[in-house]
Design a protein around this motif. Structure first.
Motif, short mmCIF file in Angstrom:
data_model
loop_
_atom_site.label_atom_id
_atom_site.label_comp_id
_atom_site.label_asym_id
_atom_site.label_seq_id
_atom_site.Cartn_x
_atom_site.Cartn_y
_atom_site.Cartn_z
N THR A 15 30.96 20.47 -2.93
CA THR A 15 31.51 19.58 -2.26
C THR A 15 30.51 18.63 -1.71
N THR A 16 29.01 18.96 -1.93
CA THR A 16 28.09 18.26 -1.07
C THR A 16 27.31 17.52 -2.15
N THR A 17 27.36 17.72 -3.61
CA THR A 17 26.80 17.20 -4.55
C THR A 17 27.65 16.52 -5.41
N ASP A 18 27.33 15.62 -6.21
CA ASP A 18 28.33 14.98 -7.20
C ASP A 18 28.08 15.15 -8.55
N HIS A 19 27.00 14.61 -9.31
CA HIS A 19 26.87 15.01 -10.87
C HIS A 19 25.82 15.87 -10.95
N ASP A 20 25.28 16.63 -10.16
CA ASP A 20 23.93 17.74 -10.35
C ASP A 20 24.52 18.57 -11.40
N PRO A 21 23.66 18.71 -12.47
CA PRO A 21 24.15 19.45 -13.57
C PRO A 21 23.92 20.93 -13.38
N TYR A 22 22.94 21.39 -12.59
CA TYR A 22 22.69 22.72 -12.09
C TYR A 22 23.96 23.15 -11.18
N THR A 23 24.11 22.39 -10.37
CA THR A 23 25.52 22.86 -9.60
C THR A 23 26.72 23.10 -10.39
N LYS A 24 26.85 22.36 -11.66
CA LYS A 24 28.01 22.35 -12.36
C LYS A 24 27.83 23.61 -12.91
N ILE A 25 26.62 24.03 -13.57
CA ILE A 25 26.36 25.28 -14.34
C ILE A 25 26.39 26.52 -13.52
N PHE A 26 26.00 26.54 -12.29
CA PHE A 26 26.21 27.56 -11.29
C PHE A 26 27.76 27.78 -10.83
#
Length: 201
Positions: A106-117
């Motif tokens: 909810t606080t990041t957009d296209h950050d790949p590490y957030t998506k992986i996590f």
């Protein structure tokens, strides 16, 4: 034997309690937001914290769905084993961790590490359910019935998460929309069962 049954019941009660606590903790940040309401009213407050509300709803739905899958997987389980204990504890760990990457979503957009996590945690949780189903299926002493948990559903969902993650990383502008690919898992599994049924008969 009855003692072993009680041990299993205690384990499953512990798992359910952890899931319930994890879901309950999700609403605590929203409870604190309520004290911030000012002259502008609740509507502006809800709009200002729309990301927090989205994160709460998203976490609640995901955790509830994973718990329902876990509940279905262990429905035929009558006794525990060391493998079952550790797999269930590992699955419980993914549930406890999940609210954190959901908050990052909810606080990041296209950050790949957030998506992986985020997607990776859900994929691991689903695949662990697949391992639990496999352990129950292969050991008849854990069941008092011939009914066995489905193995293809949690594995299919886990693979679906990984496919969605690959699409999200390959096409960053797609955001988290590729997660809707998971809606194709059940139809695909039904088709595969229909194809294999004649060969099994």
């Amino acid at each position: 034997m009855a003692e072993r049954h009680r041990d299993l019941e205690r384990l499953l009660t512990f798992v359910d309690a952890v899931v319930a606590i994890a879901i309950t903790l999700l609403v605590l940040p929203l409870a604190e937001i309520g004290s911030e309401v000012g002259p502008s009213g609740a509507v502006d407050l809800l709009h200002a914290h729309s990301d927090d509300i989205l994160g709460f709803v998203l976490s609640f739905v995901v955790i509830a769905r994973l718990w329902l899958s876990q509940h279905h997987t262990v429905s035929t389980l009558e006794r525990q084993s060391p493998v079952i204990i550790w797999l269930l504890l590992a699955w419980t760990f993914t549930i406890v961790v999940l609210p954190f990457p959901t908050t990052l979503v909810t606080t990041t957009d296209h950050d790949p590490y957030t998506k992986i996590f985020y997607v990776g945690t859900m994929a691991v949780s689903s695949l662990l359910l697949g391992l639990i189903a496999w352990a129950i299926r292969r050991d008849d002493s854990l069941r008092d019935t011939d009914d066995k948990p489905q193995l293809d559903v949690p594995v299919g969902v886990g693979v679906g998460f990984l496919v969605a993650l690959a699409v999200m990383l390959g096409f960053p502008d797609s955001g988290y929309w590729p997660l809707f690919l998971l809606m194709l898992v059940d139809p695909a599994l039904r088709l595969l069962r229909r194809i294999h049924r004649p060969s099994e008969s």
